[in-house]
Design an enzyme around this catalytic site. Structure first.
Site, mmCIF file in Angstrom:
data_model
loop_
_atom_site.group_PDB
_atom_site.id
_atom_site.type_symbol
_atom_site.label_atom_id
_atom_site.label_comp_id
_atom_site.label_asym_id
_atom_site.label_seq_id
_atom_site.Cartn_x
_atom_site.Cartn_y
_atom_site.Cartn_z
ATOM 1 N N ASP A 1 4.000 32.769 -40.645
ATOM 2 C CA ASP A 1 4.013 31.897 -39.411
ATOM 3 C C ASP A 1 5.146 32.519 -38.496
ATOM 4 O OD1 ASP A 1 4.531 30.042 -37.360
ATOM 5 O OD2 ASP A 1 4.339 28.462 -38.595
ATOM 6 N N CYS B 1 0.361 32.558 -31.161
ATOM 7 C CA CYS B 1 0.244 32.212 -32.412
ATOM 8 C C CYS B 1 -1.215 32.605 -33.125
ATOM 9 C CB CYS B 1 0.530 30.750 -32.748
ATOM 10 S SG CYS B 1 -0.495 29.480 -31.889
ATOM 11 N N GLN C 1 7.122 35.647 -33.680
ATOM 12 C CA GLN C 1 6.378 35.319 -32.538
ATOM 13 C C GLN C 1 7.505 35.165 -31.253
ATOM 14 O OE1 GLN C 1 3.764 32.011 -32.491
ATOM 15 N NE2 GLN C 1 3.653 31.938 -30.174
ATOM 16 N N HIS D 1 -0.477 24.639 -33.343
ATOM 17 C CA HIS D 1 0.074 26.104 -33.786
ATOM 18 C C HIS D 1 -0.759 26.610 -34.804
ATOM 19 C CE1 HIS D 1 3.476 29.006 -34.029
ATOM 20 N NE2 HIS D 1 3.385 28.844 -35.478
#
Length: 244
Positions: A196, A97, A91, A168
Site C-alpha cells: 500500500d 492509489c 504514493q 483507497h
C-alpha cells in the site's frame, strides 16, 4: 503528498486491464477479473493462477485508526523480514492509489512486459532506487498520468466533480519467506505481503498457502469486520488472457 491530483480509478477489471495493456503488459500473460464475494463458492469462480489481489476499501473510521496504530507499532518494534525482491513505492500523488495498486500487482508478479514499453522502462529506471525516488520518477513520467486519466475516464461511472474520496486501493501478493531464505533453508514457504503506497512499507500478513483464500480471510477479518460500509471491491490478477 505532491500537489498533483489524479482522477480516482474505478475498481473495474476493464479499467485495470486497459491500463495494464496500454502500459505494456503482454495481454496473453495475465488479466484482472472481479472477485464477487469471499465465500468459498464465489472464490471458486475466480480463474486459476491468482498472482495478486487488489482491494478498494473505505480508508476512514476504525480502519484508518488501526492503519495508523499499526504503522507506529512497526516503526517502534519492527516486523518479520520482507523478501528484498519485493517492489514497493510510496504514493505521493493524490488519488493515484489505483495506479499504485496496478504497479505493485504487476511488478511483483511473474508476467512479461513489452520491451521498451512504459512498464519495462519504469522498472529499469526504478532499479535500486529507494521508494520516494521511485515515487518521484512516477510523478515526472507524464505518460503514466495520461494512462491513468484515460483509464479513469473509461469506467462505468462518471468522473466526480469533487475528487476528494476516502476510498483507497491496496494490493496483496505472495513472496518467499525471507527468514528461511536468509538461513538458506532449502524448503522455504511463502508469505502474504500487503503493498500500500499510503503506508510506510510492505507489510507481512502471514503464511501463504493459497493467495486468494488467504487474502480473502485477511480482508474479511481485518477490513470488512471493522467497517459498516459496503464500499469494498476486490479484483484478482490471474494467469492468461481475459475472457471476453
Amino acid at each position: 503528498m505532491s500537489e498533483s491530483r489524479w482522477i480516482p480509478l474505478e475498481s473495474n477489471p476493464d479499467v485495470f486491464n486497459s491500463w495494464a495493456n496500454v502500459a505494456g503488459l503482454v495481454e496473453s500473460q495475465a488479466h484482472f477479473e472481479d472477485i464477487y464475494g469471499l465465500d468459498p463458492e464465489l472464490l471458486g469462480m475466480v480463474s486459476e493462477g491468482v498472482k495478486a489481489v487488489t482491494l478498494l476499501f473505505p480508508c476512514s473510521g476504525v480502519i484508518a485508526e488501526k492503519r495508523k496504530e499499526e504503522d507506529e507499532k512497526i516503526a517502534a518494534e519492527g516486523q518479520l523480514p520482507i523478501d528484498p525482491t519485493i517492489f514497493w513505492m510510496k504514493q505521493t500523488i493524490s488519488n493515484a492509489c489505483g495506479t499504485m495498486g496496478l504497479l505493485h500487482a504487476l511488478i511483483n508478479s511473474d508476467v512479461t512486459f513489452i520491451p521498451e514499453g512504459p512498464l519495462a522502462k519504469f522498472i529499469e529506471e526504478c532499479q535500486d532506487k529507494p521508494p520516494l525516488e521511485r515515487a518521484k520518477i512516477l510523478e515526472e513520467t507524464s505518460l503514466f498520468g495520461q494512462i491513468h486519466t484515460s483509464a479513469a475516464t473509461s469506467g462505468q461511472t462518471a468522473v466526480p466533480e469533487d475528487l476528494d474520496t476516502d476510498l483507497h486501493f491496496t494490493c496483496f501478493v505472495r513472496a518467499p519467506d525471507a527468514t528461511a531464505r536468509q538461513t538458506e533453508t532449502q524448503a522455504y514457504g511463502w508469505r502474504v505481503i500487503e503493498l500500500d503506497g499510503g503506508r510506510n512499507g510492505p507489510i507481512d500478513r502471514g503464511e501463504c498457502t493459497n493467495l486468494l483464500q488467504d487474502v480473502a480471510k485477511y480482508v474479511k477479518d481485518h477490513y470488512i469486520k471493522e467497517s459498516k460500509s459496503v464500499n469494498f471491491s476486490m479484483m484478482a490478477l490471474c494467469s492468461g488472457p481475459a475472457q471476453n
